[in-house]
Enzyme design. Structure first.
Site, PDB file in Angstrom:
ATOM      1  N   PHE A 121       0.846  -1.198   0.000  1.00  0.00           N
ATOM      2  CA  PHE A 121       0.000   0.000   0.000  1.00  0.00           C
ATOM      3  C   PHE A 121       0.885   1.254   0.000  1.00  0.00           C
ATOM      4  CE2 PHE A 121      -2.946   3.096   1.815  1.00  0.00           C
ATOM      5  CZ  PHE A 121      -4.108   2.803   1.132  1.00  0.00           C
ATOM      6  N   ASP A 198       0.823  -5.531   8.110  1.00  0.00           N
ATOM      7  CA  ASP A 198      -0.263  -4.581   7.879  1.00  0.00           C
ATOM      8  C   ASP A 198      -1.537  -5.400   7.663  1.00  0.00           C
ATOM      9  OD1 ASP A 198      -2.152  -2.823   6.824  1.00  0.00           O
ATOM     10  OD2 ASP A 198      -0.618  -1.552   5.918  1.00  0.00           O
ATOM     11  N   TYR A 223     -11.769   1.296   9.883  1.00  0.00           N
ATOM     12  CA  TYR A 223     -12.905   1.863   9.121  1.00  0.00           C
ATOM     13  C   TYR A 223     -13.256   1.001   7.916  1.00  0.00           C
ATOM     14  CZ  TYR A 223      -8.881   3.862   6.641  1.00  0.00           C
ATOM     15  OH  TYR A 223      -7.682   4.018   6.000  1.00  0.00           O
ATOM     16  N   LYS A 224     -12.511  -0.097   7.693  1.00  0.00           N
ATOM     17  CA  LYS A 224     -12.798  -0.984   6.560  1.00  0.00           C
ATOM     18  C   LYS A 224     -13.793  -2.041   7.031  1.00  0.00           C
ATOM     19  CE  LYS A 224      -8.665   0.431   4.198  1.00  0.00           C
ATOM     20  NZ  LYS A 224      -7.226   0.291   3.984  1.00  0.00           N
ATOM     21  N   ARG A 372     -12.390  -3.082  -8.530  1.00  0.00           N
ATOM     22  CA  ARG A 372     -12.202  -3.787  -7.271  1.00  0.00           C
ATOM     23  C   ARG A 372     -13.542  -3.919  -6.554  1.00  0.00           C
ATOM     24  NH1 ARG A 372      -8.343  -1.835  -2.393  1.00  0.00           N
ATOM     25  NH2 ARG A 372     -10.083  -0.373  -2.250  1.00  0.00           N
TER      26      ARG A 372
HETATM   27  C1  LIG Z   1      -6.382   1.359   3.868  1.00  0.00           C
HETATM   28  C2  LIG Z   1      -4.954   1.002   4.117  1.00  0.00           C
HETATM   29  C3  LIG Z   1      -4.099   1.867   4.817  1.00  0.00           C
HETATM   30  C4  LIG Z   1      -4.599   3.228   5.218  1.00  0.00           C
HETATM   31  O1  LIG Z   1      -3.825   3.952   6.094  1.00  0.00           O
HETATM   32  P1  LIG Z   1      -4.473   5.253   6.784  1.00  0.00           P
HETATM   33  O2  LIG Z   1      -3.410   5.799   7.611  1.00  0.00           O
HETATM   34  O3  LIG Z   1      -5.697   4.797   7.506  1.00  0.00           O
HETATM   35  O4  LIG Z   1      -4.886   6.188   5.682  1.00  0.00           O
HETATM   36  C5  LIG Z   1      -2.802   1.439   5.073  1.00  0.00           C
HETATM   37  N1  LIG Z   1      -2.373   0.218   4.661  1.00  0.00           N
HETATM   38  C6  LIG Z   1      -3.178  -0.624   3.964  1.00  0.00           C
HETATM   39  C7  LIG Z   1      -2.672  -1.960   3.528  1.00  0.00           C
HETATM   40  C8  LIG Z   1      -4.481  -0.251   3.666  1.00  0.00           C
HETATM   41  O5  LIG Z   1      -5.270  -1.072   2.984  1.00  0.00           O
END
Ligand SMILES: *Cc1c(COP(=O)(O)O)cnc(C)c1O
Length: 407
Positions: A121, A198, A223-224, A372
């Protein structure tokens, strides 16, 4: 399939699920639990409104650890005292990665590399690049195929006596590739490295066994699949024996032993609290508790079974309806290698996504050509998947006819 689904009744507990909108983005921002609406109202009136500053001593100071333990128990199989809710995922990644590499370099100055894959990411790659610059370290990149993810063979080749830290996503955000977490953890450890997982795309859709798999460190979004709401704070896991060994870089008063002593020096709390920094975002922590209650009731194995059934169904429909139009699967075909979403590839998908949004079908688009489809096990129905893929077929057909000058 909906009639046979033991989790089908949870859908009614989410706001908006009664409408015709097809929601394929619960992996980016989950729907709000209806009970969270009430909970927030109560909190505003009776919590914040009535308890005012007293709320901190009475309840709020404990919330980051209480909810952290709940996530530990229900979502990532971590025993109490190792999980805490804090800042954004990005900031927690920074804090844990910096703490880990500093401890490694102090132990062995040769360990100056951080291993990460080219399709991790973006925020992970940017944060690690910043840490490497800050500490004079080097990133060692694993070049991955964007329709899969990091394999054990690739990791084994990348790690060695110079590795300080490995950072991997458990479920790849683009392809949904599900990494072999116990095996990758073992490979990192055999090389003397620490590993930071992660869990953003797995927390609440794929079972995680943080303790049993020997995790060192992990972070994840709420939040996911945990429906915490936009910007709800992320969680951090730090294995208990590492907590006193690593030092996080943002030394704030919320992580100290006696915060109201307001003493001259920073003296960190010995527990997981030391990974906190500033005032906890209490308001944003409340909605996720409603989803945690549902997960505690249903259990992660049932959520995973539903998630696999949903993604498998989406793939079957995509093969039948979209394959003939040139669409290919950009996610693993085997369910054991796949998380909770499915990515479908076609060069026209950017335009298809824009038109689907106009029809209240909400997937998202990821370059290059990836549609997606996120399928949240508590709030998505099979009928919704069917309707969404039928709409995708119709829209793609129209776009292709228009491009051929036939419509
Ligand atoms: C959504 C996501 C993030 C998001 O990070 P934020 O700090 O909440 O914006 C980080 N890593 C992965 C793998 C994600 O899917």
């Amino acid at each position: 399939m909906d009639r046979a689904d033991g989790l089908a009744h949870y859908r009614k507990r989410f706001a908006g699920a009664e409408t015709d909108l097809v929601y394929f983005d619960g992996n980016s921002l989950g729907r709000p639990p209806l009970s969270a609406i009430e909970r927030m109202g109560d909190f505003m009136r009776d919590g914040w409104g009535e308890r005012l500053i007293r709320g901190w001593d009475e309840a709020w100071l404990q919330l980051p650890v209480e909810i952290g333990d709940r996530i530990g128990r229900a979502v990532i199989e971590a025993k109490a005292g190792q999980t805490v809710i804090g800042d954004s995922t990005t900031v927690l990644l920074y804090k844990l990665a910096r703490a880990a590499v500093d401890a490694q370099v102090a132990r062995d100055p040769r360990r100056r590399e951080i291993v990460v894959d080219t399709d991790n990411f973006p925020t992970d790659r940017y944060v690690l690049d910043g840490i490497a610059n800050e500490r004079g370290m080097k990133l060692r990149w694993i070049d991955v195929d964007i329709s899969t993810g990091v394999s054990p063979e690739q990791l084994a080749e990348a790690v060695g006596p110079e590795t300080a830290l490995v950072v991997v996503s458990h479920v790849a955000y683009r392809s949904a590739y599900l990494a072999d977490a116990p095996e990758l953890t073992r490979i990192a450890h055999d090389a003397g490295a620490l590993i930071l997982w992660d869990l953003c795309h797995s927390a609440g859709s794929v079972p995680v066994r943080a303790d049993a798999w020997g995790f060192d460190l992990a972070v994840g979004c709420t939040y996911k699949y945990l429906n915490g709401g936009p910007g709800s704070p992320a969680f951090a896991y730090v294995r208990d024996d590492l907590q006193a060994v690593i030092t996080q870089p943002i030394q704030g008063w919320f992580g100290t032993r006696d915060m109201f002593a307001m003493g001259p020096d920073y003296e960190p709390e010995p527990s997981i609290r030391r990974f906190l920094s500033g005032t906890s975002p209490i308001v944003g922590m409340l909605p996720m508790e409603e989803t945690l209650a549902m997960i505690e009731e249903a259990g992660m194995p049932a959520l995973r079974a539903k998630s696999v059934a949903l993604t498998s169904f989406a793939i079957t429909l995509a093969d039948d309806w979209l394959g003939p139009l040139g669409v290919t699967l950009a996610s693993p075909a085997e369910s054991e290698e796949r998380g909770g979403h499915v990515t479908l590839h076609h060069p026209a998908m950017r335009e298809v996504t824009a038109r689907l949004w106009q029809r209240d079908v909400i997937p998202d688009y990821r370059d290059p050509g990836g549609l997606r489809i996120g399928l949240s096990p508590l709030s998505t129905s099979f009928e919704e998947v069917h309707r969404g893929l039928a709409a995708t077929r119709d829209v793609l057909k129209t776009v292709l006819l228009e491009r051929a000058g036939l419509a």
